[in-house]
Write a protein that holds these residues in place. Structure first.
Motif, PDB file in Angstrom:
ATOM      1  N   THR A 141      25.950  34.258  40.201  1.00 26.90           N
ATOM      2  CA  THR A 141      26.071  34.620  38.787  1.00 26.90           C
ATOM      3  C   THR A 141      24.775  34.293  38.053  1.00 26.90           C
ATOM      4  OG1 THR A 141      28.403  34.104  38.952  1.00 26.90           O
ATOM      5  CG2 THR A 141      27.507  34.305  36.741  1.00 26.90           C
ATOM      6  N   ARG A 181      42.248  43.674  38.961  1.00 26.47           N
ATOM      7  CA  ARG A 181      43.537  43.121  39.375  1.00 26.47           C
ATOM      8  C   ARG A 181      44.674  43.642  38.482  1.00 26.47           C
ATOM      9  NH1 ARG A 181      42.472  37.943  38.348  1.00 26.47           N
ATOM     10  NH2 ARG A 181      43.388  38.222  36.296  1.00 26.47           N
ATOM     11  N   GLU A 207      36.316  36.060  47.822  1.00 26.98           N
ATOM     12  CA  GLU A 207      35.027  35.426  47.545  1.00 26.98           C
ATOM     13  C   GLU A 207      35.032  33.941  47.868  1.00 26.98           C
ATOM     14  OE1 GLU A 207      31.951  36.679  44.538  1.00 26.98           O
ATOM     15  OE2 GLU A 207      33.823  36.604  43.400  1.00 26.98           O
ATOM     16  N   ASP A 208      36.094  33.260  47.411  1.00 21.87           N
ATOM     17  CA  ASP A 208      36.177  31.820  47.650  1.00 21.87           C
ATOM     18  C   ASP A 208      36.191  31.529  49.147  1.00 21.87           C
ATOM     19  OD1 ASP A 208      36.180  31.356  44.999  1.00 21.87           O
ATOM     20  OD2 ASP A 208      38.331  30.939  44.809  1.00 21.87           O
ATOM     21  N   VAL A 248      34.254  37.839  35.320  1.00 23.47           N
ATOM     22  CA  VAL A 248      35.668  37.469  35.311  1.00 23.47           C
ATOM     23  C   VAL A 248      36.500  38.594  34.708  1.00 23.47           C
ATOM     24  CG1 VAL A 248      37.347  35.931  34.211  1.00 23.47           C
ATOM     25  CG2 VAL A 248      35.308  34.977  35.293  1.00 23.47           C
ATOM     26  N   ARG A 252      27.176  41.178  42.777  1.00 21.40           N
ATOM     27  CA  ARG A 252      27.903  39.953  43.109  1.00 21.40           C
ATOM     28  C   ARG A 252      28.641  40.115  44.445  1.00 21.40           C
ATOM     29  NH1 ARG A 252      28.183  35.957  44.050  1.00 21.40           N
ATOM     30  NH2 ARG A 252      29.869  34.459  44.001  1.00 21.40           N
ATOM     31  N   LYS A 282      36.702  41.555  37.165  1.00 25.22           N
ATOM     32  CA  LYS A 282      37.618  41.290  38.280  1.00 25.22           C
ATOM     33  C   LYS A 282      39.066  41.276  37.780  1.00 25.22           C
ATOM     34  CE  LYS A 282      34.952  37.860  40.071  1.00 25.22           C
ATOM     35  NZ  LYS A 282      34.588  36.772  41.008  1.00 25.22           N
ATOM     36  N   ASP A 296      42.821  40.577  47.166  1.00 22.43           N
ATOM     37  CA  ASP A 296      42.520  39.682  46.049  1.00 22.43           C
ATOM     38  C   ASP A 296      41.037  39.320  46.106  1.00 22.43           C
ATOM     39  OD1 ASP A 296      42.067  37.386  44.469  1.00 22.43           O
ATOM     40  OD2 ASP A 296      44.150  36.720  44.700  1.00 22.43           O
ATOM     41  N   ILE A 297      40.288  39.791  45.129  1.00 26.23           N
ATOM     42  CA  ILE A 297      38.833  39.616  45.164  1.00 26.23           C
ATOM     43  C   ILE A 297      38.446  38.142  45.070  1.00 26.23           C
ATOM     44  CG2 ILE A 297      36.710  40.046  43.860  1.00 26.23           C
ATOM     45  CD1 ILE A 297      37.782  42.823  43.237  1.00 26.23           C
ATOM     46  N   ASP A 298      39.093  37.399  44.159  1.00 24.34           N
ATOM     47  CA  ASP A 298      38.719  35.997  43.987  1.00 24.34           C
ATOM     48  C   ASP A 298      38.993  35.189  45.255  1.00 24.34           C
ATOM     49  OD1 ASP A 298      37.598  35.844  41.430  1.00 24.34           O
ATOM     50  OD2 ASP A 298      39.580  36.062  40.526  1.00 24.34           O
TER      51      ASP A 298
END
Lengths: 399, 113
Positions: free
Chosen positions: A132, A158, A30-31, A151, A125, A154, A25-27
């Protein structure tokens, strides 16, 4: 005081790549990595950096991601449960497969089903760790536009389930071409544009070279990867000489060669020589060779340059390549022969076509026609430094 | 496994003559057999020509009915296949073969799970 910013630039992409593999899961990746760096900012100034900053960031990020999935999985999310099991089974490795993780991430970002704009933005990114806002500034689009682009890209990875892997041998030529062109686009964005924040643009060149080195390290058997790296190194070597202190453009022939970065030249030329020995030419290698000849000795061997452009035309038979070849022909066979070649090209909307015509006409003493061509070139150019340069050239013509 | 919709774009107008269409249909059938044997095939639908389409729109509490397709164009969806695959690359492999068999452009889109 540990250089957290430097560590961030170096390790962000690696950490994200590891976390994407672990959690898919990319998000989330990153988080978690950003959380880990926030934690580092809080702790390291007082406690000092840990012995392996990269390992610390990855372990911390992994724990953050697991915490988050635990919280979410209490809301009966089966996917999160599955990812959690897969992630906790994974030993906390830093070396070894990690290097492949970054390569997988480059190929994921450059999947042909993403637009080129999205490919470039995602690469910067996820692998470059650029914000961003920085990417938006570099590509002269408003920040919300860039945020939306990221967004969407990504989301497509997904929802369409773009795989996170190095493509199979059969797909590699196509996919690698996309990866190389993205790196070159990133580099060129930093190299040629004049508008916008200058520092960020130099950052883009450095970032493209860093990713190019990474790709060459990871795919040492692909000659075009080396070709692109050498090309970027040789172009970058002239950075300090390309403009005067007040930002005016200095053409190659008039550059102070003492200002060139001779370490970069030596490295670039060594790679070009290795490519020649391998004898599997491709467009990036040939362009690198052309720049290696320019960097070799006090004067340029224009016959070699013409021969290399002949070779490049076989790979990319475009009018732009033909135009560049004509510039070299002007040096070997004189401006009249070159002008005939240039006049055959259908490039009326391209400012450099008119700039080159103007220069050839000026050298042939056809001042009135040259003045007209300079005026057209200035009209078509969007680059302030370039326009100023063309104007000073036009001013030397007799009225 | 994830499901993907393969929409096949077809130029409007008369279909090609049998000597052209024959070999194409044979290739399409071969593709279908291969996809079925591999467990990728879910179902397919072939559409009548675009002239048979009717569009309904909500209109001020009622419904407005018009002759013709949703959007004007030189080509429209002539048929579709739903396949299942592990990821987009696998789906694109099937689509690549299908586009060669049909000789037509194909759009690949994931379905919600």
């Amino acid at each position: 005081m540990p250089d957290i910013e430097g560590i961030f630039r170096e390790e962000y992409g690696r950490a994200v790549a590891v976390l994407v593999r672990a959690f898919g899961d990319i998000d989330l990746a990153e988080d978690a990595v950003q959380d880990a760096f926030t934690e580092a900012m809080r702790r390291w100034p007082a406690a000092g950096a840990p012995p392996s900053p990269a390992g610390w960031i990855i372990t911390t990020a992994r724990n953050r991601a697991i915490d988050r999935l635990r919280r979410e999985s209490s809301r009966d999310d089966r996917h999160a449960q599955a990812a959690l099991i897969a992630a906790t089974d994974e030993p906390a490795q830093v070396e070894g497969p990690v290097r492949d993780d970054r390569l997988r991430l480059i190929f994921t970002c450059c999947h042909p089903s993403l637009s080129t704009a999205a490919q470039v933005a995602l690469t910067l990114r996820l692998l470059g760790g650029l914000s961003t806002a920085e990417i938006a500034r570099a590509f002269l689009v408003p920040e919300p536009t860039m945020a939306q682009r990221l967004v969407r890209a990504k989301g497509k990875i997904r929802d369409a389930r773009i795989p996170y892997r190095i493509p199979r041998e059969a797909d590699l030529p196509d996919r690698l071409r996309a990866v190389l062109s993205v790196l070159y686009l990133v580099f060129n964005e930093g190299y040629t544009a004049s508008a916008g924040d200058r520092l960020v643009r130099e950052d883009l060149c450095a970032e493209a070279i860093r990713l190019g080195r990474l790709l060459a390290e990871l795919m040492p058997d692909e000659p075009e990867v080396w070709g692109l790296l050498a090309l970027m190194l040789l172009l970058q070597s002239r950075r300090a000489a390309r403009t005067t202190p007040d930002g005016a453009l200095v053409p190659l022939a008039e550059q102070d060669r003492a200002l060139w970065d001779h370490d970069l030249i030596a490295e670039g030329q060594e790679i070009v020589r290795r490519c020649l020995r391998r004898d599997q030419a491709g467009p990036y290698q040939i362009q690198a060779a052309i720049n290696a000849v320019h960097s070799d000795g006090p004067v340029t061997d224009w016959r070699q340059i013409v021969a290399l452009y002949d070779q490049l035309l076989l790979f990319s038979p475009t009018p732009i390549v033909a135009l560049n070849r004509a510039v070299a022909v002007a040096e070997t066979d004189g401006p009249a022969v070159a002008l005939d070649l240039v006049d055959d090209l259908d490039l009326g909307g391209f400012h450099l076509f008119h700039a080159i015509r103007a220069d050839l006409l000026r050298r042939l003493g056809r001042d009135a026609e040259a003045a007209q061509a300079y005026a057209t070139a200035i009209d078509l150019s969007a680059n302030a430094a370039e326009r100023a340069f063309l104007q000073t050239r036009a001013d030397t013509l007799s009225p | 496994m994830k499901k993907y919709l393969l929409s096949i774009y077809q130029p409007d107008g008369d279909p090609p003559p049998p000597e052209v269409l024959g070999p194409i249909m044979r290739d399409v059938e071969a593709w279908e057999s291969e996809a079925k044997a591999a467990g990728a095939w879910v179902f397919t639908g072939r559409l009548h020509p675009v002239g048979t389409a009717t569009v309904l729109r909500p209109d001020d509490g009622g419904v407005l009915m018009t002759d013709g397709p949703f959007a004007e164009g030189k080509e429209h969806i002539g048929g579709f296949v739903v396949i299942q695959a592990d990821d987009l690359d696998a789906a694109l492999d099937w689509a690549r073969k299908a586009t060669l068999a049909t000789t037509l452009p194909i759009e690949v889109r994931p379905l919600h799970d």
